[in-house]
Every structure is written in C-alpha cells, then in structure tokens.
Design a protein around this motif. Structure first.
Motif, PDB file in Angstrom:
ATOM      1  N   PHE A 203      31.852  64.443   5.224  1.00 27.96           N
ATOM      2  CA  PHE A 203      32.839  64.288   4.166  1.00 27.96           C
ATOM      3  C   PHE A 203      32.182  64.414   2.795  1.00 27.96           C
ATOM      4  CE2 PHE A 203      35.145  61.300   7.309  1.00 27.96           C
ATOM      5  CZ  PHE A 203      35.652  62.394   7.998  1.00 27.96           C
ATOM      6  N   GLY A 204      32.986  64.778   1.789  1.00 23.15           N
ATOM      7  CA  GLY A 204      32.455  65.052   0.466  1.00 23.15           C
ATOM      8  C   GLY A 204      32.670  63.949  -0.543  1.00 23.15           C
ATOM      9  N   ALA A 205      32.581  64.326  -1.817  1.00 27.14           N
ATOM     10  CA  ALA A 205      32.573  63.354  -2.914  1.00 27.14           C
ATOM     11  C   ALA A 205      33.871  62.567  -3.013  1.00 27.14           C
ATOM     12  CB  ALA A 205      32.291  64.072  -4.237  1.00 27.14           C
ATOM     13  N   ASN A 206      35.009  63.209  -2.757  1.00 22.83           N
ATOM     14  CA  ASN A 206      36.272  62.483  -2.832  1.00 22.83           C
ATOM     15  C   ASN A 206      36.289  61.302  -1.858  1.00 22.83           C
ATOM     16  OD1 ASN A 206      37.377  64.202  -4.753  1.00 22.83           O
ATOM     17  ND2 ASN A 206      38.377  65.511  -3.246  1.00 22.83           N
ATOM     18  N   SER A 207      35.871  61.571  -0.644  1.00 23.97           N
ATOM     19  CA  SER A 207      35.866  60.524   0.384  1.00 23.97           C
ATOM     20  C   SER A 207      34.895  59.412   0.024  1.00 23.97           C
ATOM     21  CB  SER A 207      35.484  61.121   1.743  1.00 23.97           C
ATOM     22  OG  SER A 207      36.370  62.147   2.114  1.00 23.97           O
ATOM     23  N   MET A 208      33.695  59.794  -0.438  1.00 24.16           N
ATOM     24  CA  MET A 208      32.691  58.783  -0.759  1.00 24.16           C
ATOM     25  C   MET A 208      33.128  57.917  -1.937  1.00 24.16           C
ATOM     26  SD  MET A 208      30.638  59.405   1.655  1.00 24.16           S
ATOM     27  CE  MET A 208      32.125  59.980   2.494  1.00 24.16           C
ATOM     28  N   ALA A 209      33.694  58.568  -2.960  1.00 23.55           N
ATOM     29  CA  ALA A 209      34.153  57.812  -4.119  1.00 23.55           C
ATOM     30  C   ALA A 209      35.273  56.853  -3.736  1.00 23.55           C
ATOM     31  CB  ALA A 209      34.629  58.761  -5.218  1.00 23.55           C
ATOM     32  N   SER A 210      36.139  57.290  -2.823  1.00 19.01           N
ATOM     33  CA  SER A 210      37.236  56.431  -2.377  1.00 19.01           C
ATOM     34  C   SER A 210      36.701  55.209  -1.644  1.00 19.01           C
ATOM     35  CB  SER A 210      38.184  57.225  -1.467  1.00 19.01           C
ATOM     36  OG  SER A 210      38.763  58.308  -2.157  1.00 19.01           O
ATOM     37  N   LEU A 211      35.743  55.418  -0.742  1.00 21.23           N
ATOM     38  CA  LEU A 211      35.178  54.294   0.003  1.00 21.23           C
ATOM     39  C   LEU A 211      34.449  53.320  -0.918  1.00 21.23           C
ATOM     40  CD1 LEU A 211      33.806  56.104   3.184  1.00 21.23           C
ATOM     41  CD2 LEU A 211      35.551  54.305   3.150  1.00 21.23           C
ATOM     42  N   ILE A 212      33.669  53.853  -1.857  1.00 23.37           N
ATOM     43  CA  ILE A 212      32.930  52.984  -2.770  1.00 23.37           C
ATOM     44  C   ILE A 212      33.888  52.162  -3.634  1.00 23.37           C
ATOM     45  CG2 ILE A 212      31.416  52.970  -4.796  1.00 23.37           C
ATOM     46  CD1 ILE A 212      29.969  55.388  -3.534  1.00 23.37           C
ATOM     47  N   THR A 213      34.909  52.814  -4.175  1.00 25.45           N
ATOM     48  CA  THR A 213      35.815  52.120  -5.080  1.00 25.45           C
ATOM     49  C   THR A 213      36.650  51.083  -4.349  1.00 25.45           C
ATOM     50  OG1 THR A 213      35.938  54.132  -6.407  1.00 25.45           O
ATOM     51  CG2 THR A 213      37.578  52.451  -6.839  1.00 25.45           C
ATOM     52  N   ARG A 214      37.208  51.458  -3.197  1.00 24.36           N
ATOM     53  CA  ARG A 214      38.000  50.483  -2.447  1.00 24.36           C
ATOM     54  C   ARG A 214      37.107  49.419  -1.824  1.00 24.36           C
ATOM     55  NH1 ARG A 214      41.877  49.614  -4.712  1.00 24.36           N
ATOM     56  NH2 ARG A 214      42.504  48.328  -2.941  1.00 24.36           N
ATOM     57  N   GLY A 215      35.869  49.772  -1.500  1.00 25.69           N
ATOM     58  CA  GLY A 215      34.932  48.753  -1.034  1.00 25.69           C
ATOM     59  C   GLY A 215      34.634  47.729  -2.110  1.00 25.69           C
ATOM     60  N   LEU A 216      34.508  48.202  -3.345  1.00 27.52           N
ATOM     61  CA  LEU A 216      34.292  47.281  -4.458  1.00 27.52           C
ATOM     62  C   LEU A 216      35.487  46.355  -4.619  1.00 27.52           C
ATOM     63  CD1 LEU A 216      32.468  46.441  -6.833  1.00 27.52           C
ATOM     64  CD2 LEU A 216      33.699  48.112  -8.232  1.00 27.52           C
ATOM     65  N   ALA A 217      36.693  46.873  -4.426  1.00 27.39           N
ATOM     66  CA  ALA A 217      37.890  46.031  -4.518  1.00 27.39           C
ATOM     67  C   ALA A 217      37.858  44.938  -3.444  1.00 27.39           C
ATOM     68  CB  ALA A 217      39.145  46.889  -4.374  1.00 27.39           C
ATOM     69  N   GLU A 218      37.429  45.289  -2.237  1.00 32.42           N
ATOM     70  CA  GLU A 218      37.333  44.297  -1.163  1.00 32.42           C
ATOM     71  C   GLU A 218      36.314  43.209  -1.527  1.00 32.42           C
ATOM     72  OE1 GLU A 218      36.679  45.832   2.743  1.00 32.42           O
ATOM     73  OE2 GLU A 218      38.223  47.389   2.558  1.00 32.42           O
ATOM     74  N   SER A 219      35.159  43.646  -2.013  1.00 32.76           N
ATOM     75  CA  SER A 219      34.104  42.691  -2.370  1.00 32.76           C
ATOM     76  C   SER A 219      34.576  41.748  -3.465  1.00 32.76           C
ATOM     77  CB  SER A 219      32.856  43.451  -2.845  1.00 32.76           C
ATOM     78  OG  SER A 219      32.391  44.342  -1.860  1.00 32.76           O
ATOM     79  N   THR A 220      35.270  42.294  -4.452  1.00 24.19           N
ATOM     80  CA  THR A 220      35.743  41.487  -5.573  1.00 24.19           C
ATOM     81  C   THR A 220      36.763  40.464  -5.100  1.00 24.19           C
ATOM     82  OG1 THR A 220      35.399  43.380  -7.045  1.00 24.19           O
ATOM     83  CG2 THR A 220      36.753  41.575  -7.887  1.00 24.19           C
ATOM     84  N   ARG A 221      37.671  40.868  -4.212  1.00 24.93           N
ATOM     85  CA  ARG A 221      38.664  39.925  -3.681  1.00 24.93           C
ATOM     86  C   ARG A 221      37.984  38.761  -2.971  1.00 24.93           C
ATOM     87  NH1 ARG A 221      41.733  44.614  -2.101  1.00 24.93           N
ATOM     88  NH2 ARG A 221      40.991  44.421   0.056  1.00 24.93           N
ATOM     89  N   LEU A 222      36.989  39.080  -2.164  1.00 23.05           N
ATOM     90  CA  LEU A 222      36.295  38.016  -1.438  1.00 23.05           C
ATOM     91  C   LEU A 222      35.567  37.099  -2.413  1.00 23.05           C
ATOM     92  CD1 LEU A 222      35.441  36.704   1.208  1.00 23.05           C
ATOM     93  CD2 LEU A 222      33.519  38.311   1.314  1.00 23.05           C
ATOM     94  N   GLY A 223      34.874  37.685  -3.389  1.00 22.03           N
ATOM     95  CA  GLY A 223      34.155  36.877  -4.359  1.00 22.03           C
ATOM     96  C   GLY A 223      35.079  35.965  -5.145  1.00 22.03           C
ATOM     97  N   GLU A 224      36.203  36.497  -5.613  1.00 15.91           N
ATOM     98  CA  GLU A 224      37.144  35.680  -6.380  1.00 15.91           C
ATOM     99  C   GLU A 224      37.681  34.523  -5.554  1.00 15.91           C
ATOM    100  OE1 GLU A 224      39.694  37.552  -9.694  1.00 15.91           O
ATOM    101  OE2 GLU A 224      39.655  39.077  -8.118  1.00 15.91           O
ATOM    102  N   SER A 225      37.903  34.749  -4.273  1.00 16.28           N
ATOM    103  CA  SER A 225      38.413  33.676  -3.416  1.00 16.28           C
ATOM    104  C   SER A 225      37.434  32.520  -3.292  1.00 16.28           C
ATOM    105  CB  SER A 225      38.739  34.225  -2.022  1.00 16.28           C
ATOM    106  OG  SER A 225      37.573  34.398  -1.232  1.00 16.28           O
ATOM    107  N   LEU A 226      36.151  32.810  -3.558  1.00  9.19           N
ATOM    108  CA  LEU A 226      35.093  31.797  -3.471  1.00  9.19           C
ATOM    109  C   LEU A 226      34.695  31.261  -4.840  1.00  9.19           C
ATOM    110  CD1 LEU A 226      32.997  33.693  -0.797  1.00  9.19           C
ATOM    111  CD2 LEU A 226      34.145  31.495  -0.430  1.00  9.19           C
ATOM    112  N   GLY A 227      35.422  31.671  -5.880  1.00 10.27           N
ATOM    113  CA  GLY A 227      35.164  31.157  -7.219  1.00 10.27           C
ATOM    114  C   GLY A 227      34.273  32.020  -8.077  1.00 10.27           C
ATOM    115  N   ALA A 228      33.979  33.247  -7.639  1.00 12.35           N
ATOM    116  CA  ALA A 228      33.104  34.126  -8.412  1.00 12.35           C
ATOM    117  C   ALA A 228      33.854  34.727  -9.601  1.00 12.35           C
ATOM    118  CB  ALA A 228      32.558  35.246  -7.531  1.00 12.35           C
TER     119      ALA A 228
END
Length: 329
Positions: A203-228
């Motif tokens: 897969f190319g840049a579109n796919s990688m950028a999508s995974l990175i960006t949505r992965g960051l959203a997942e990480s941020t949600r988890l962090g915020e739930s823990l008070g980050a």
C-alpha cells in the motif's frame, strides 16, 4: 559538572543513551546482562552486538548489577517493558537516585505503564522520569540531530534529567504529562505494526497516512481517558515518535509488521526480526486497557487479531474499511 549515571540494559537504545550521557560529560556505567557484552565494550570501546560501529568513549561496562548501581545518581532503565518488573525485583536501587525509564509499553496483566511499575517498586514518584520521542537508536548513534521529551511528575527533576542528557545533537524538552508520554510511547508501537502490515501488502502513502492519523486519534482517546493532556499527542512524544516509528525502516515494530504483511507467521516474523518489537508484546495489554477505559481502538484491535492468527492482514484492512462512517471528530 556531570553526574554518576548508570544505564541498565545494553541493547541498542540503552547503548545509544549511554553514549549521549557520556558525551554530555557524565561518568557513565553500562550494565549488560551478558558478561561477554560488557567485556567487549571494555576491551574495544564498542558494543559487540548492538550499534557495533559506534564508539563509546567514557563508558565503562559491567555485568554485575550491584556494581553498576552502587553510587549512581541517575539510573536509566533500558530493558524491555515486559521484563522491567522482574529486573527491578533483583536490583537494589540507590535510595536517592533519579530514575529514568526508556521502556515503552503497557505491562501484561497489570495494565500499568512503566512509570507506574517503577513507582510500585518503591521509587518515589517525584524521582521518576520517562523519555519519549522520535529517538531511533541507529540515528542517535550516528549523532544525527534529534529531539526528545523528558517527562516527570516533578518539573525540576525532569529539567535536571534534560540537562544531564543534552548534547549538541540531542535536544531534550521537558513535560509534566508523564501518563501522556507513556501512553503515546506504548501505542505508537502497535500502530507501527499496522503500518508495517500495510507496507508489506504494497500500500502507498494514502493508506499509511490514514493509519498514522487515525492511530494517533486512538492513542489520544486512550490518553485522555487516563487524564493525559491531548496536546502531548500532537508533540514529539506523540506525533513525532509515531511518525518516526511508522515510517523508518530502522523501526523494529514497522519491520515486524512488514514481515506479517508479506505473509510470514508471527513465529517466522520473530525469527526474521532482530531485537525486541515491543508492540508485539504490548498490543494485547493496550487493547485490554482500552476496554477497561471504554475507549474504542479499532486499529489496535485488528493488530491484536492478526497477531493471534484470527485475521490475515488483508482481512484486517477490509474490516477497518467496512466500519460505519462517522464524523472525524
């Protein structure tokens, strides 16, 4: 004036960090689990197994943990995340030392961060710091310009550690969002596995950028739930570390994912990989933590299913793409 610093763990990142500390003017001892590694460093000035071409002037190595820890003012923990608790149980930490964790992961079973594991071992929370950021060991060893985040519950202690590890090519920033830096550092490894799978499938840049960006959203949600602080995830410990880990061929987690994407089994990918891919060991505990916090992490969930043999990488991508559409925020 430097400090007496000990790095516990002579893998790639521990070796690179020992070099940073020595360059910054500190008296550095590097503990290696295997005596032959310590002997090689002392005899040749290089680690015979990791970063083999990197000279370590001013670094003394030992395989004796008591000798390494005695008199240390700063102790850097550079062992794999899932081995940290067992190692701490066998070590006698100096009573007044500042402790710096380089490990990134969520402990299996307890679902604790590495800072929490260290604190549970009896270290005062105000003496604990964690280091996170785009810090690929091979590039650090080559003295390429890099930045990092030193996070501590006590800002003054974080600043002290930052001063101890600053060099002309390694620039530390400080933070008091320890949990944010640790969650960002742990989850980026799981996301890098997903990105690697995509790259392995071609897969190319579109796919990688999508995974990175949505992965960051997942990480941020988890962090915020823990008070980050959500801003942490937009900085060096979040986006910075995520991009480096996902996009560099030097990343063990991305490389492991690529093996899976090319059709290798987990066992075969493990054999083909050199060093520890922390995401393989921590993805299940990250997902368990997300379930405990009632946080949705679909990319991490698919990674766990691939690692468990429940889905192929292609099936994981298809199920992600088939999810119900919704607003981005």
């Amino acid at each position: 004036m430097g400090v007496r610093a000990t790095v516990m763990g002579a893998g790639a990142w521990g070796t690179a960090f020992a070099m940073i500390l020595a360059t910054a003017g500190n008296e550095v001892t590097l503990w290696a689990r295997r005596p032959e590694i310590a002997e090689g460093i002392n005899n040749t000035g290089c680690n015979p197994d990791y970063l083999t071409g990197t000279h370590l002037p001013g670094v003394t190595a030992t395989a004796d943990p008591d000798a390494a820890l005695t008199g240390a003012e700063v102790v850097v923990l550079a062992v794999p995340a899932q081995q940290l608790r067992a190692n701490l149980a066998g070590w006698t930490m100096p009573a007044e030392a500042i402790v710096v964790s380089l490990a990134k992961g969520i402990e299996v079973g307890t679902l604790q961060t590495m800072g929490q594991v260290v604190h549970e071992h009896g270290i005062l929370r105000d003496r604990i710091t964690v280091v996170s950021g785009p810090n690929l060991a091979d590039e650090i060893a080559a003295r390429q310009p890099a930045t990092t985040v030193v996070a501590g519950w006590d800002r003054a202690v974080a600043e002290q550690v930052g001063a101890v590890c600053r060099t002309p090519w390694f620039r530390p920033y400080t933070s008091i969002d320890v949990i944010g830096c640790e969650i960002a550092g742990a989850t980026k490894n799981a996301i890098a596995l997903a990105v690697g799978m995509g790259m392995g499938r071609g897969f190319g840049a579109n796919s990688m950028a999508s995974l990175i960006t949505r992965g960051l959203a997942e990480s941020t949600r988890l962090g915020e739930s823990l008070g980050a602080d959500p801003h942490t995830f937009a900085g060096l410990a979040g986006m910075g570390d995520l991009v480096a880990t996902c996009m560099s061929p030097l990343s063990r987690n991305r490389s492991f994912g690529e093996h899976l994407g090319r059709g290798l089994s987990v066992a075969e990918a493990t054999t083909a990989s050199r060093g520890v891919a922390e995401g393989v060991r921590s993805s299940t505990s990250i997902l368990a933590l997300a379930h405990r916090q009632d946080v949705e992490m679909p990319i991490v969930e698919r990674v766990v299913q691939v690692l468990a043999g429940e889905l192929s990488p292609d099936e994981a991508i298809r199920t992600l793409m088939a999810r119900e559409t919704k607003p981005e925020r």
